[in-house]
Design a protein around this motif. Structure first.
Motif, PDB file in Angstrom:
ATOM      1  N   HIS A 112       3.139  -6.352  -6.244  1.00 32.24           N
ATOM      2  CA  HIS A 112       3.202  -6.562  -4.800  1.00 32.24           C
ATOM      3  C   HIS A 112       4.510  -6.104  -4.178  1.00 32.24           C
ATOM      4  N   ASP A 113       5.505  -5.805  -5.005  1.00 32.92           N
ATOM      5  CA  ASP A 113       6.796  -5.349  -4.486  1.00 32.92           C
ATOM      6  C   ASP A 113       6.977  -3.835  -4.579  1.00 32.92           C
ATOM      7  N   ARG A 114       5.920  -3.127  -4.979  1.00 33.39           N
ATOM      8  CA  ARG A 114       6.025  -1.662  -5.122  1.00 33.39           C
ATOM      9  C   ARG A 114       4.875  -0.964  -4.419  1.00 33.39           C
ATOM     10  N   SER A 115       5.158   0.238  -3.967  1.00 27.02           N
ATOM     11  CA  SER A 115       4.099   1.060  -3.387  1.00 27.02           C
ATOM     12  C   SER A 115       3.118   1.484  -4.466  1.00 27.02           C
ATOM     13  N   LEU A 116       1.907   1.825  -4.050  1.00 27.13           N
ATOM     14  CA  LEU A 116       0.984   2.473  -4.972  1.00 27.13           C
ATOM     15  C   LEU A 116       1.586   3.779  -5.470  1.00 27.13           C
ATOM     16  N   ASP A 117       1.126   4.218  -6.621  1.00 30.64           N
ATOM     17  CA  ASP A 117       1.687   5.427  -7.248  1.00 30.64           C
ATOM     18  C   ASP A 117       0.990   6.673  -6.705  1.00 30.64           C
ATOM     19  N   TRP A 118       1.305   6.982  -5.460  1.00 26.32           N
ATOM     20  CA  TRP A 118       0.615   8.097  -4.805  1.00 26.32           C
ATOM     21  C   TRP A 118       0.914   9.444  -5.464  1.00 26.32           C
ATOM     22  N   HIS A 119       2.012   9.524  -6.192  1.00 24.61           N
ATOM     23  CA  HIS A 119       2.338  10.788  -6.864  1.00 24.61           C
ATOM     24  C   HIS A 119       1.296  11.163  -7.920  1.00 24.61           C
ATOM     25  N   LEU A 120       0.498  10.190  -8.362  1.00 23.36           N
ATOM     26  CA  LEU A 120      -0.531  10.480  -9.370  1.00 23.36           C
ATOM     27  C   LEU A 120      -1.548  11.496  -8.870  1.00 23.36           C
ATOM     28  N   LYS A 176      -6.970  14.825 -12.478  1.00 22.91           N
ATOM     29  CA  LYS A 176      -7.854  13.737 -12.945  1.00 22.91           C
ATOM     30  C   LYS A 176      -7.844  12.583 -11.951  1.00 22.91           C
ATOM     31  N   HIS A 177      -6.655  12.217 -11.467  1.00 20.82           N
ATOM     32  CA  HIS A 177      -6.554  11.137 -10.484  1.00 20.82           C
ATOM     33  C   HIS A 177      -7.125  11.578  -9.140  1.00 20.82           C
ATOM     34  N   ALA A 178      -6.812  12.800  -8.758  1.00 19.83           N
ATOM     35  CA  ALA A 178      -7.372  13.317  -7.509  1.00 19.83           C
ATOM     36  C   ALA A 178      -8.888  13.380  -7.589  1.00 19.83           C
ATOM     37  N   GLY A 179      -9.420  13.616  -8.790  1.00 13.12           N
ATOM     38  CA  GLY A 179     -10.872  13.668  -8.960  1.00 13.12           C
ATOM     39  C   GLY A 179     -11.523  12.316  -8.725  1.00 13.12           C
ATOM     40  N   MET A 193      -7.129  -1.494  -3.265  1.00 15.34           N
ATOM     41  CA  MET A 193      -6.311  -0.288  -3.207  1.00 15.34           C
ATOM     42  C   MET A 193      -5.752   0.065  -4.582  1.00 15.34           C
ATOM     43  N   GLY A 194      -5.678   1.321  -4.854  1.00 14.12           N
ATOM     44  CA  GLY A 194      -5.189   1.819  -6.146  1.00 14.12           C
ATOM     45  C   GLY A 194      -6.297   2.130  -7.104  1.00 14.12           C
ATOM     46  N   GLY A 195      -7.434   1.409  -6.974  1.00 13.07           N
ATOM     47  CA  GLY A 195      -8.566   1.704  -7.833  1.00 13.07           C
ATOM     48  C   GLY A 195      -9.117   3.088  -7.570  1.00 13.07           C
ATOM     49  N   GLU A 196      -8.997   3.531  -6.317  1.00 13.19           N
ATOM     50  CA  GLU A 196      -9.570   4.834  -5.959  1.00 13.19           C
ATOM     51  C   GLU A 196      -8.716   6.010  -6.429  1.00 13.19           C
ATOM     52  N   ILE A 197      -7.506   5.738  -6.893  1.00 12.22           N
ATOM     53  CA  ILE A 197      -6.690   6.826  -7.450  1.00 12.22           C
ATOM     54  C   ILE A 197      -6.453   6.615  -8.948  1.00 12.22           C
ATOM     55  N   ALA A 198      -7.180   5.668  -9.533  1.00 17.59           N
ATOM     56  CA  ALA A 198      -7.059   5.389 -10.970  1.00 17.59           C
ATOM     57  C   ALA A 198      -5.605   5.128 -11.351  1.00 17.59           C
ATOM     58  N   GLN A 199      -4.959   4.245 -10.599  1.00 15.97           N
ATOM     59  CA  GLN A 199      -3.567   3.923 -10.901  1.00 15.97           C
ATOM     60  C   GLN A 199      -3.468   3.305 -12.287  1.00 15.97           C
ATOM     61  N   HIS A 200      -2.540   3.806 -13.086  1.00 21.23           N
ATOM     62  CA  HIS A 200      -2.424   3.347 -14.472  1.00 21.23           C
ATOM     63  C   HIS A 200      -1.852   1.937 -14.577  1.00 21.23           C
ATOM     64  N   ARG A 201      -0.778   1.699 -13.829  1.00 17.98           N
ATOM     65  CA  ARG A 201      -0.092   0.414 -14.010  1.00 17.98           C
ATOM     66  C   ARG A 201      -0.766  -0.690 -13.216  1.00 17.98           C
ATOM     67  N   GLU A 202      -0.523  -1.910 -13.655  1.00 18.25           N
ATOM     68  CA  GLU A 202      -1.009  -3.075 -12.943  1.00 18.25           C
ATOM     69  C   GLU A 202      -0.358  -3.149 -11.560  1.00 18.25           C
ATOM     70  N   TRP A 203      -1.103  -3.656 -10.590  1.00 17.60           N
ATOM     71  CA  TRP A 203      -0.569  -3.759  -9.227  1.00 17.60           C
ATOM     72  C   TRP A 203       0.654  -4.663  -9.180  1.00 17.60           C
ATOM     73  N   TRP A 207       0.851  -1.198   0.000  1.00 19.44           N
ATOM     74  CA  TRP A 207       0.000   0.000   0.000  1.00 19.44           C
ATOM     75  C   TRP A 207       0.880   1.240   0.000  1.00 19.44           C
ATOM     76  N   ALA A 208       1.861   1.244   0.865  1.00 18.43           N
ATOM     77  CA  ALA A 208       2.890   2.290   0.880  1.00 18.43           C
ATOM     78  C   ALA A 208       4.170   1.644   1.382  1.00 18.43           C
ATOM     79  N   ARG A 209       5.303   2.129   0.907  1.00 15.36           N
ATOM     80  CA  ARG A 209       6.589   1.554   1.299  1.00 15.36           C
ATOM     81  C   ARG A 209       7.397   2.595   2.065  1.00 15.36           C
TER      82      ARG A 209
END
Length: 716
Positions: free
Chosen positions: A571-579, A584-587, A559-569, A244-246
């Motif tokens: 398990h070894d990486r944090s969600l792309d919170w910078h999006l 558009k993602h914040a929306g 998790m990640g669906g709520e920020i419209a993460q572009h890449r596939e999940w 979820w976050a690293r």
């Protein structure tokens, strides 16, 4: 010096670690004390303040000598280092007859406090009691750093009537690392085994068990948990704890650091529950926890058990329920685990046609064996009662229900009646639900079940139901996602994929899952499934999530669906919170937050989820425009809710929709609003209803329906 009498054959068997009854030789016998202490250079028995030197009677380190009756300690000289401790073989039977009776029956619901490593006092002496089920072993020993991993040092007593081996090791303390060393039925030495009932384990890739400080694990505090009844809002945020976050260095956060960030986020987003992918101890992180070996131990990289307990407590303090994914269907074949535990197929089936999952290269629990059922039901009770979690989502139920699951003809064994149903698994699931209903009546039991098996959410005593509170609606998920992936110009030909779910929506108590399974293994992300240019992709996703939140059924979003993460999940990486720096993602994130708040604030969206009279179509047949309109109803006195979805990029002006009452209707939500990244087309807040019947309703509204959008209205 008095004569020292000892069975030389037995002494040799002890020295060679092949004696199955160590208490028959070691400890106090007829005025003598005998101790097997390989590596010791001298041993004294201290009785009433007097030292009695023991004589070495075997080269392997067997010492014996006369000692007056009564309590004594051993003073052991380890080549210059002196240790004084009580003799493990001076203690009597440990487990009571009632415990053994329940273990033999497979009905010991507090098995987590019976087997495994239990710090305790025996006869006023602190130490650790070990107990393990291994009925076909010839000899079982506790080994660890405390005895140089020497299987001769601490062989266990066999309670033959229940197949249990037990031993109390005095002065041992929490934190000790251990395993079991077993001789199989053919006198073969097996790989060292981790404890199936351990409360704590080493951090992988290490594989040993750890004596947990059980007293340090806080007991759950009472809290006003959400009711498991279907008349309550349930909106679940599914989380993989390590991605979820690293933290710094791209490492997984522990429970304490994760809680600092995740709990306030989930609360701010309006979710009612957190659901964690399995946090039970598992040897391989790439399994995401779905191949567990420690059914009683939290996964070690996140911290000790007391940290997980505090995480649950913090969630409750914030008003969040906690659901754990739980896997009773199968387990990995790692040599230190359950596979061939005592040299026989003990936990698994002997026949690979019954006992091996080809899809996952795992072994299947033999649920026809009462002791195996006892381990699993004991595990479920352990998480619900000892840690106070609010529910279990049972993984891979479909694979448990059918003997021919993912098998070709000739690769499976029919049941006793010649059928494909797995009667043992069905009986197990019914027993599980009965136990939880009796002991934890306010907790949730949720099934991931992808077939049309009848009665998953019926009570076990009601026409052979399985007893789950909710079932994941996999059919709804597959149909609607497949529809949304289509170019809108083709959607008119597949209109039924969005409406078909209502044909069976009330046959079970459903949860609508957009889970981790939909964003892995090349499936891409949710936003990546949406067609069109960038604006259309986001509009499609916003409209679809809004459709989901207003459709009958509880909600689950990975998790990640709520920020419209572009890449596939990954398990070894944090969600792309910078999006979220992108509006558009914040929306999309804001949309999910607002949907959760709207959902919890409008009882019509949840009170009658499982009742046909809580739903009515207003517009079901407008395939040419790909428009769907439906009404949701709550209990008497609650406002109805109108939902209109336009799943083409063509806006609709002056579109008529039937409603139950005339008068002013307020547009309380619009996925096309500018704050979400939409075009801001809508109805200006309020629409006046006409007393003109339409679509089987007594009144009607004339609406502007934005492109690729969902709008929600209620009587003003």
């Amino acid at each position: 010096m008095a004569d020292i009498t000892i069975d030389l054959g037995g002494a040799a068997a002890l020295a060679e670690a092949r004696h199955g009854d160590p208490f028959s030789i070691l400890g106090p016998h007829d005025g003598q004390v005998r101790a097997l202490l390989p590596g010791a250079t001298g041993v004294e028995a201290i009785s009433n303040g007097t030292a009695h030197r023991l004589t070495q009677v075997h080269d392997a380190g067997l010492f014996a000598g006369p000692v007056p009756p009564g309590p004594y300690t051993l003073r052991i000289d380890w080549a210059g280092t002196v240790e004084e401790t009580e003799d493990p073989y001076s203690f009597g039977l440990l487990l009571g007859e009632f415990d053994l009776h329940l273990l033999r029956e497979g009905t010991h619901q507090d098995i987590a406090m019976c087997l495994g490593a239990q710090p305790m006092e025996v006869d006023g002496i602190p130490g650790v009691r070990f107990a393990v089920w291994a009925p076909n072993a010839r000899r079982v020993s506790v080994v660890g750093d405390f005895n140089s991993w020497d299987g001769r040092r601490h062989p266990m007593r066999h309670r033959v009537e229940a197949g249990i081996w037990e031993l109390f090791i005095p002065r041992l303390t929490p934190g000790a690392v251990y395993k079991y060393e077993l001789l199989g039925p053919q006198w073969n030495l097996l790989p060292l085994k981790a404890d199936p009932f351990a409360w704590q384990v080493e951090v992988p890739p290490a594989t040993a068990s750890v004596v947990a400080d059980i007293a340090a694990i806080p007991k759950p505090r009472p809290w006003n948990r959400p009711s498991p009844q279907d008349g309550q809002p349930v909106s679940v945020y599914e989380v993989h704890a390590s991605s979820w976050a690293r933290g710094d260095g791209d490492v997984a956060l522990g429970w304490e650091e994760l809680g600092d960030k995740l709990i306030p986020y989930a609360v701010e987003m309006g979710f009612t529950h957190l659901e964690f992918l399995p946090i039970m101890a598992h040897p391989f992180g790439g399994s995401w926890g779905y191949q567990p070996l420690g059914q009683f131990a939290p996964h070690a990289p996140f911290g000790p058990p007391e940290h997980f307990a505090r995480m649950v407590e913090r969630c409750h303090e914030a008003g969040l329920g906690v659901i754990l994914d739980w896997v009773p269907a199968h387990f990995p074949s790692d040599p230190h685990g359950l596979a061939m535990f005592d040299g026989t197929p003990l936990y698994e089936h002997a026949d690979p046609k019954e006992g091996f999952h080809k899809d996952w290269n795992t072994l299947i629990y033999n649920l026809g064996r009462r002791e195996v059922r006892n381990l699993l039901i004991g595990s479920a009770v352990h998480w619900l009662e000892r840690y106070g979690v609010d529910g279990l989502r049972v993984d891979a139920v479909a694979s448990m229900l059918y003997r021919d699951y993912s098998r070709n003809p000739g690769e499976w064994v029919p049941n006793m009646y010649g059928g494909r149903e797995n009667l043992e698994s069905i009986s197990f699931l019914q027993e599980l639900s009965r136990v939880i209903a009796e002991r934890c009546p306010d907790r949730l039991l949720i099934a991931e079940e992808s077939t049309a098996f009848p009665g998953v959410t019926r009570k076990p005593d009601d026409n052979n139901g399985l007893g789950f509170d909710f079932k994941w609606n996999m059919g709804w998920m597959h149909d609607t996602l497949e529809y949304m992936e289509r170019d809108p110009i083709h959607r008119r030909h597949h209109h039924g994929q969005m409406t078909f779910g209502l044909v069976y929506a009330f046959s079970e108590k459903f949860m609508l899952p957009l889970s981790h399974d939909e964003v892995v293994h090349g499936k891409g992300s949710l936003i990546g499934k949406m067609p069109g240019d960038e604006w259309q992709k986001f509009a499609n996703l916003r409209a679809y999530l809004s459709f989901m939140w207003t459709h009958p059924g509880k909600k689950l979003l990975f998790m990640g669906g709520e920020i419209a993460q572009h890449r596939e999940w990954n398990h070894d990486r944090s969600l792309d919170w910078h999006l979220l720096d992108d509006p558009k993602h914040a929306g999309v994130q804001r949309l999910v937050r607002d949907l959760n708040r709207l959902y919890r604030g409008l009882p019509a969206l949840y009170q009658r989820d499982t009742s046909p009279d809580g739903f009515a179509w207003s517009v079901i047949d407008d395939a040419s425009n790909s428009i769907f309109a439906y009404l949701r109803f709550g209990n008497e006195g609650e406002k109805p809710v109108l939902v209109v979805c336009n799943l083409t990029p063509v806006p609709q002006q002056a579109y008529t929709v039937g409603v139950p009452v005339a008068g002013a209707w307020q547009e309380v939500f619009n996925s096309d609003a500018g704050i979400y990244g939409g075009s801001n087309m809508g109805n200006g807040g309020v629409v006046q209803g006409a007393e003109e019947s339409s679509h089987g309703q007594l009144a009607s509204l004339t609406l502007t329906v934005p492109p690729l959008a969902t709008i929600i209205l209620t009587p003003a």
